[in-house]
Design a protein around this motif. Structure first.
Motif, PDB file in Angstrom:
ATOM      1  N   LEU A 249     -10.582  20.848  47.579  1.00  0.00           N
ATOM      2  CA  LEU A 249     -11.790  21.644  47.791  1.00  0.00           C
ATOM      3  C   LEU A 249     -13.019  20.975  47.178  1.00  0.00           C
ATOM      4  O   LEU A 249     -14.139  21.157  47.670  1.00  0.00           O
ATOM      5  CB  LEU A 249     -11.603  23.047  47.216  1.00  0.00           C
ATOM      6  CG  LEU A 249     -10.627  23.936  47.994  1.00  0.00           C
ATOM      7  CD1 LEU A 249     -10.331  25.219  47.217  1.00  0.00           C
ATOM      8  CD2 LEU A 249     -11.189  24.274  49.376  1.00  0.00           C
ATOM      9  N   PHE A 250     -12.815  20.189  46.134  1.00  0.00           N
ATOM     10  CA  PHE A 250     -13.922  19.418  45.564  1.00  0.00           C
ATOM     11  C   PHE A 250     -14.481  18.456  46.603  1.00  0.00           C
ATOM     12  O   PHE A 250     -15.696  18.308  46.763  1.00  0.00           O
ATOM     13  CB  PHE A 250     -13.442  18.661  44.324  1.00  0.00           C
ATOM     14  CG  PHE A 250     -14.456  17.698  43.764  1.00  0.00           C
ATOM     15  CD1 PHE A 250     -15.568  18.161  43.068  1.00  0.00           C
ATOM     16  CD2 PHE A 250     -14.289  16.331  43.935  1.00  0.00           C
ATOM     17  CE1 PHE A 250     -16.507  17.276  42.556  1.00  0.00           C
ATOM     18  CE2 PHE A 250     -15.226  15.440  43.429  1.00  0.00           C
ATOM     19  CZ  PHE A 250     -16.333  15.908  42.740  1.00  0.00           C
ATOM     20  N   HIS A 251     -13.590  17.787  47.341  1.00  0.00           N
ATOM     21  CA  HIS A 251     -14.029  16.903  48.428  1.00  0.00           C
ATOM     22  C   HIS A 251     -14.785  17.692  49.487  1.00  0.00           C
ATOM     23  O   HIS A 251     -15.772  17.204  50.056  1.00  0.00           O
ATOM     24  CB  HIS A 251     -12.822  16.212  49.068  1.00  0.00           C
ATOM     25  CG  HIS A 251     -12.316  15.048  48.289  1.00  0.00           C
ATOM     26  ND1 HIS A 251     -12.866  13.791  48.376  1.00  0.00           N
ATOM     27  CD2 HIS A 251     -11.297  14.940  47.389  1.00  0.00           C
ATOM     28  CE1 HIS A 251     -12.217  12.954  47.585  1.00  0.00           C
ATOM     29  NE2 HIS A 251     -11.253  13.621  46.982  1.00  0.00           N
ATOM     30  N   HIS A 252     -14.317  18.906  49.758  1.00  0.00           N
ATOM     31  CA  HIS A 252     -14.981  19.733  50.769  1.00  0.00           C
ATOM     32  C   HIS A 252     -16.400  20.091  50.320  1.00  0.00           C
ATOM     33  O   HIS A 252     -17.361  20.009  51.099  1.00  0.00           O
ATOM     34  CB  HIS A 252     -14.168  21.002  51.031  1.00  0.00           C
ATOM     35  CG  HIS A 252     -14.811  21.935  51.995  1.00  0.00           C
ATOM     36  ND1 HIS A 252     -15.397  23.117  51.609  1.00  0.00           N
ATOM     37  CD2 HIS A 252     -14.977  21.843  53.337  1.00  0.00           C
ATOM     38  CE1 HIS A 252     -15.891  23.722  52.672  1.00  0.00           C
ATOM     39  NE2 HIS A 252     -15.648  22.980  53.728  1.00  0.00           N
ATOM     40  N   ARG A 253     -16.549  20.457  49.057  1.00  0.00           N
ATOM     41  CA  ARG A 253     -17.880  20.797  48.553  1.00  0.00           C
ATOM     42  C   ARG A 253     -18.797  19.576  48.579  1.00  0.00           C
ATOM     43  O   ARG A 253     -19.987  19.685  48.896  1.00  0.00           O
ATOM     44  CB  ARG A 253     -17.783  21.352  47.132  1.00  0.00           C
ATOM     45  CG  ARG A 253     -17.207  22.765  47.073  1.00  0.00           C
ATOM     46  CD  ARG A 253     -17.375  23.374  45.690  1.00  0.00           C
ATOM     47  NE  ARG A 253     -16.601  22.671  44.682  1.00  0.00           N
ATOM     48  CZ  ARG A 253     -15.338  22.959  44.377  1.00  0.00           C
ATOM     49  NH1 ARG A 253     -14.697  23.924  45.029  1.00  0.00           N
ATOM     50  NH2 ARG A 253     -14.700  22.280  43.441  1.00  0.00           N
ATOM     51  N   LEU A 254     -18.250  18.402  48.272  1.00  0.00           N
ATOM     52  CA  LEU A 254     -19.046  17.176  48.346  1.00  0.00           C
ATOM     53  C   LEU A 254     -19.516  16.919  49.766  1.00  0.00           C
ATOM     54  O   LEU A 254     -20.664  16.530  49.994  1.00  0.00           O
ATOM     55  CB  LEU A 254     -18.214  15.978  47.863  1.00  0.00           C
ATOM     56  CG  LEU A 254     -18.068  15.755  46.358  1.00  0.00           C
ATOM     57  CD1 LEU A 254     -17.237  14.506  46.108  1.00  0.00           C
ATOM     58  CD2 LEU A 254     -19.424  15.633  45.687  1.00  0.00           C
TER      59      LEU A 254
END
Length: 289
Positions: A249-254
């Motif tokens: 999800l961190f990648h998604h937010r990025l």
């Protein structure tokens, strides 16, 4: 095409049938008894991001399916882990892995020829190098290259990953077919992330696949986040997925932040039920046009 349509081993009725549990159990036994495990000890590990991005580009231009690409990347990671490989042979290994994976996953007519693969390195290698490498890789894996990947596990969980009874952003799902199509875009997005980020290189496929489904449900706004049916099928409770789901999800937010700035990255979020993200990582100069 959807991930479900791409799968070569399982037809649509089997994917959603009572055989799913048996197939998942068998794959988990295979992953537990795998003879090779990635130990992150390749001297060329820092080049992995570029190699995987380049392999994705080659697979896309050859029309290879998602399961072929995931198996090829797994073969590359394991083979690099046990060898010290220098340029330009690293790219030969990537092409050899795609060839071996295609022979497992693709229909005969879609398996690329060595001459086709050589085009992507501007015919740098004699064709005999491809045959020699194929034997070296097969012997290294003891001819066992039917390895479980997160893509296999994800495809088995996918038919059960979204249900008409789920809630979407705290309300009912108004159009289930549209929700399914858009949800699959999130799954494809997180599958791409799992290939690109070296953090996932040594995660067992079944755990990574469950985390991909959990991250897709959260990103799409489905509740409950991890329903009982997925816990039963995957064998994982939500707490076991927490760290990996958070990283995905961190990648998604990025990617959402990058999209706000008008930049389309390798991990771009899905923008439509039939759209795909671009790739922003540097390309090898050999990549075909």
């Amino acid at each position: 095409d959807s991930l479900l349509q791409e799968m070569s081993y399982y037809d649509a009725p089997t994917l959603g049938s009572e055989y799913t549990m048996d197939i998942l159990s068998w794959l988990k036994v295979k992953e537990r008894h795998a003879p090779h495990h990635c130990r992150r000890q390749s001297p060329q590990l820092e080049k992995r991001v570029q190699l995987i991005d380049w392999s994705c580009d080659v697979a896309d231009k050859l029309g290879l399916c998602t399961s072929t690409l995931h198996l090829a990347v797994k073969l590359v990671d394991l083979f690099m882990d046990g060898h010290d490989i220098q340029n330009p042979q690293l790219y030969l290994v990537c092409l050899g892995a795609l060839l071996l994976a295609a022979k497992i996953e693709e229909k005969d007519g879609n398996v690329p020829r060595c001459s086709q693969l050589n085009v992507f390195v501007k015919n740098y290698f004699p064709l005999s190098d491809f045959f020699s490498l194929e034997m070296v890789m097969l012997n290294y894996f003891n001819w066992n290259i039917c390895l479980p990947t997160s893509c296999y596990f994800t495809s088995l969980l996918l038919p059960h990953a979204i249900q008409p009874t789920d809630h979407h952003n705290s309300g009912p799902i108004l159009s289930f077919p549209k929700a399914q199509a858009y949800f699959q875009e999130y799954v494809q997005f997180f599958l791409k992330v799992s290939l690109a980020d070296v953090s996932f290189i040594d995660i067992i496929p079944s755990l990574l696949a469950a985390s991909i489904i959990a991250a897709a449900r959260r990103a799409f706004g489905l509740s409950p986040h991890w329903p009982d049916n997925l816990e039963m099928l995957s064998g994982y409770v939500e707490e076991q997925l927490g760290h990996l789901t958070t990283l995905l999800l961190f990648h998604h937010r990025l990617s959402v932040s990058s999209a706000d700035e008008g930049y389309c990255s390798f991990t771009s979020s899905p923008t439509s039920p039939h759209g795909g993200g671009g790739r922003g990582l540097p390309h090898c100069l050999w990549a075909g046009t």
